[in-house]
Design an enzyme around this catalytic site. Sequence first.
Site, PDB file in Angstrom:
ATOM      1  N   ALA A 114      -2.263   5.962  -1.007  1.00 27.29           N
ATOM      2  CA  ALA A 114      -2.932   6.300  -2.263  1.00 27.29           C
ATOM      3  C   ALA A 114      -2.531   5.337  -3.374  1.00 27.29           C
ATOM      4  O   ALA A 114      -2.943   5.514  -4.518  1.00 27.29           O
ATOM      5  CB  ALA A 114      -2.599   7.734  -2.674  1.00 27.29           C
ATOM      6  N   HIS A 115      -1.718   4.342  -3.049  1.00 24.66           N
ATOM      7  CA  HIS A 115      -1.276   3.352  -4.031  1.00 24.66           C
ATOM      8  C   HIS A 115      -1.482   1.958  -3.448  1.00 24.66           C
ATOM      9  O   HIS A 115      -1.055   1.692  -2.322  1.00 24.66           O
ATOM     10  CB  HIS A 115       0.217   3.520  -4.356  1.00 24.66           C
ATOM     11  CG  HIS A 115       0.620   4.907  -4.721  1.00 24.66           C
ATOM     12  ND1 HIS A 115       1.856   5.438  -4.407  1.00 24.66           N
ATOM     13  CD2 HIS A 115      -0.059   5.889  -5.369  1.00 24.66           C
ATOM     14  CE1 HIS A 115       1.921   6.684  -4.847  1.00 24.66           C
ATOM     15  NE2 HIS A 115       0.776   6.978  -5.427  1.00 24.66           N
ATOM     16  N   GLN A 116      -2.116   1.093  -4.214  1.00 23.07           N
ATOM     17  CA  GLN A 116      -2.287  -0.294  -3.790  1.00 23.07           C
ATOM     18  C   GLN A 116      -1.815  -1.191  -4.932  1.00 23.07           C
ATOM     19  O   GLN A 116      -2.086  -0.907  -6.095  1.00 23.07           O
ATOM     20  CB  GLN A 116      -3.748  -0.594  -3.446  1.00 23.07           C
ATOM     21  CG  GLN A 116      -4.322   0.300  -2.349  1.00 23.07           C
ATOM     22  CD  GLN A 116      -4.853   1.623  -2.864  1.00 23.07           C
ATOM     23  OE1 GLN A 116      -5.540   1.675  -3.882  1.00 23.07           O
ATOM     24  NE2 GLN A 116      -4.537   2.710  -2.183  1.00 23.07           N
ATOM     25  N   ILE A 157       0.788  -1.236   0.000  1.00 21.05           N
ATOM     26  CA  ILE A 157       0.000   0.000   0.000  1.00 21.05           C
ATOM     27  C   ILE A 157       0.823   1.291   0.000  1.00 21.05           C
ATOM     28  O   ILE A 157       0.258   2.371   0.053  1.00 21.05           O
ATOM     29  CB  ILE A 157      -0.974   0.030   1.195  1.00 21.05           C
ATOM     30  CG1 ILE A 157      -0.212   0.092   2.523  1.00 21.05           C
ATOM     31  CG2 ILE A 157      -1.930  -1.158   1.158  1.00 21.05           C
ATOM     32  CD1 ILE A 157      -1.110   0.317   3.732  1.00 21.05           C
TER      33      ILE A 157
END
Length: 766
Positions: A696-698, A519
């Site tokens: 904000a990134h997965q 994440i």
Amino acid sequence: MEGFATENERIHGINSHRLLRGGKPPSPNTLSPRQMESLVAICDTFMPSIDMHDTGDEDLRRFYMTSASMIGVPEHYGGYVCGKLKNPNLGLLFLALWLLSTWYGTFFICGTASLSNRFPYFQRFSMVSQKRREEIVVSWSMSYFSILKMLYKSLKFLISRIFFTLVDENHKNPSWKAIGYSGPDPEFVNSKGHEHRLERDQSERPGGYENVEQHGPLYKAIFDMGSPKILLKDSLENFGFTTSISPDQTLAIHCDVVVVGSGSGGGVVAGVLSKAGYKVLVLEKGSYCARHNLSLLEGPSLDEMYERSGFLSTDDLNALILAGSTVGGGSTINWSASIQTPNHVIKEWSEEYGLELFSGKSYKEALNIVCEKMEVQSHTKEEGFNNEVLRRGCLELNYPVNNIPCNAPSDHYCGWCSLGCKDGKKKSTQETWLVDMVNSGNGVILPKCEAWKVLYDQKVGFRKKSKGVVFDFTDENGKKESHVVMSKVTIVACGALNTPALLIRSGLKNSKIGRHLHIHPVIMAWGYFPTNASLVWPDEKKNSYDGPIITAMSTTVANFDSSGYGAVIQTPSLHPGMFSILTPWVSSIDYKKRMSRYSRTAHIFALARDKGSGDVRQFPNSLTYQFDSKDEKNLMNGLEKVLRILAAAGAEEIGTHHLKGDRLNVKHASTKEFEKFISEASTRGIKDLSNPICSAHQMGSCRMGIDQKHSVVNQRGETWEVEGLFLADSSVFPTALGVNPMVTVQAISYCTAQSILEFLRVNSRN
């Protein structure tokens, strides 16, 4: 503020509250009267009406005087938790609200602080004094019991965001002037007005909108599943699709390729395949929000364009997660950063994981192709507030600081891109690859359609063969319809959170599906730059939410010269709602004072390339994540550097988001006091729920590999279990990336699209 709803409110289905009309609760509020009694008291504990007679600022006085219940926060809170949000611990919240409506439940949860000094001594939470209620919620935040910390977070996060994002009939919030926030981009509002909204031309086919200037370049290919089925059938057939309608009104659509998701993965594949002459149908769970159809209002935009209205978190509320859910996916609402896959990552994936794809010429070509498509450049004419602070602090400390390439022109001075791009200058997939699809005449997009199951059969030996997708469409009245797409190839590209869930619902058995979620955990710090100082910097006309969101990055603790398992330092986009979630709450008056400094408070964050991992096999009902001790150390190292950068840039005061509200007046602190503050703030750790962590990134939940024992897809992006079923999103990352993933997602998906083209050619000959 009494009166009838405006036309804008009718279009968005807004149910007017007696004081504020910021949108109806997203779902019916089914909390009982007793639960609502407790909730109203809690909301007004966090955000009470405070009489500030000594201020000469009428806007500031109005802000302090406005309580949460005055503007309908409890009703909206109830709507979210009763329908929109999903968390396995929601039942405990409902129980707590009911218990707090009783004297014995209040005593059980709040302890002696809830007692009165008068008979009968025991009292419901709503009867406890404001001062005591504030002491109680602070005690929850610092409790040794994680369940009380979770109760605190579930209340504080949601109440604060709702308070600062609700708007009245004039699209204003009673706090905005006081905190220095303009609301939606003034340039956008003044040029187009908020009454301008997407309107259907009934004379055209279903899904056809008036023109590209108003509604973006996809208007020809957007189809409304709520249209009469016979009209929809005719329109699809005009695009070259074969269709049929069963007696129960189930629509069956036949095409070459069905793509589930329209973001940085699905958009690329749809563009490449349709341009090659194949009939492509794109299913998108979110809605179509293009250009002048945007509101750039934080609350409605989060509701409309983000997964779970931007209220997505891990089950324990230890990590807050942002993910796009709209046509264009994350590329529509991301912060423009367009960084190519780092060399150390390419080396790791190709050498340690044996993936020849990343060492070959084709992947390097793909990186260049997607960057050219997005018109990526690394120069901006003027930096925004946060990036100026980051750059200046790094230069003062001799830390490395680099320009970040962006998929927007150098004059794109816009701080609202996390709420959609008002002019299409940010080159998301709905301005690039999906435009290729539209121009080819071979593809259409069905918004608000959620794929429920991938269809396949057993015709190829022991291996299944994909043959389409079952999807659901829910109309404005809540009625759900199920329809079918039959295709030669199926591409699942609905993100690292939703892709595993779809595969598991479809019956795939690979044990790696939904595991190994990364994440990019983020921890932030802030610095206050007042305008009443002797030397005002940044320029007093600049605000924390202005300008390009990310244009600078420091790699001082990133370890890019080795493994890359460190932390990069960047800046966020924080409009008041998200800002309020992160801002520590130690008392109601302290919180409002902190919020009143919003427009001159810079934020910088450290983002870790994480070894820790999560599990999304039960998503959307459950999302878990376990931090790794090395990631925690890297984040703390990053936080130390962030605090030093803020101080070196000239902040008058610096602080963290730790629940104790730690802050230091740099101008008046001695060197010893400064070093002590930095040391304490950067050694506390993150595992005790005391510091809010964001993501904000997965990525990585269906990772790519060279054998099916350790991966879900092969190097072509095809699943090991089902022939003709490909994945094209960040879920296929073998590990965490360590930088903003958009370019890498698009490059991998571009390569996957070439594999799909070969698959289609081979199968057409058989």
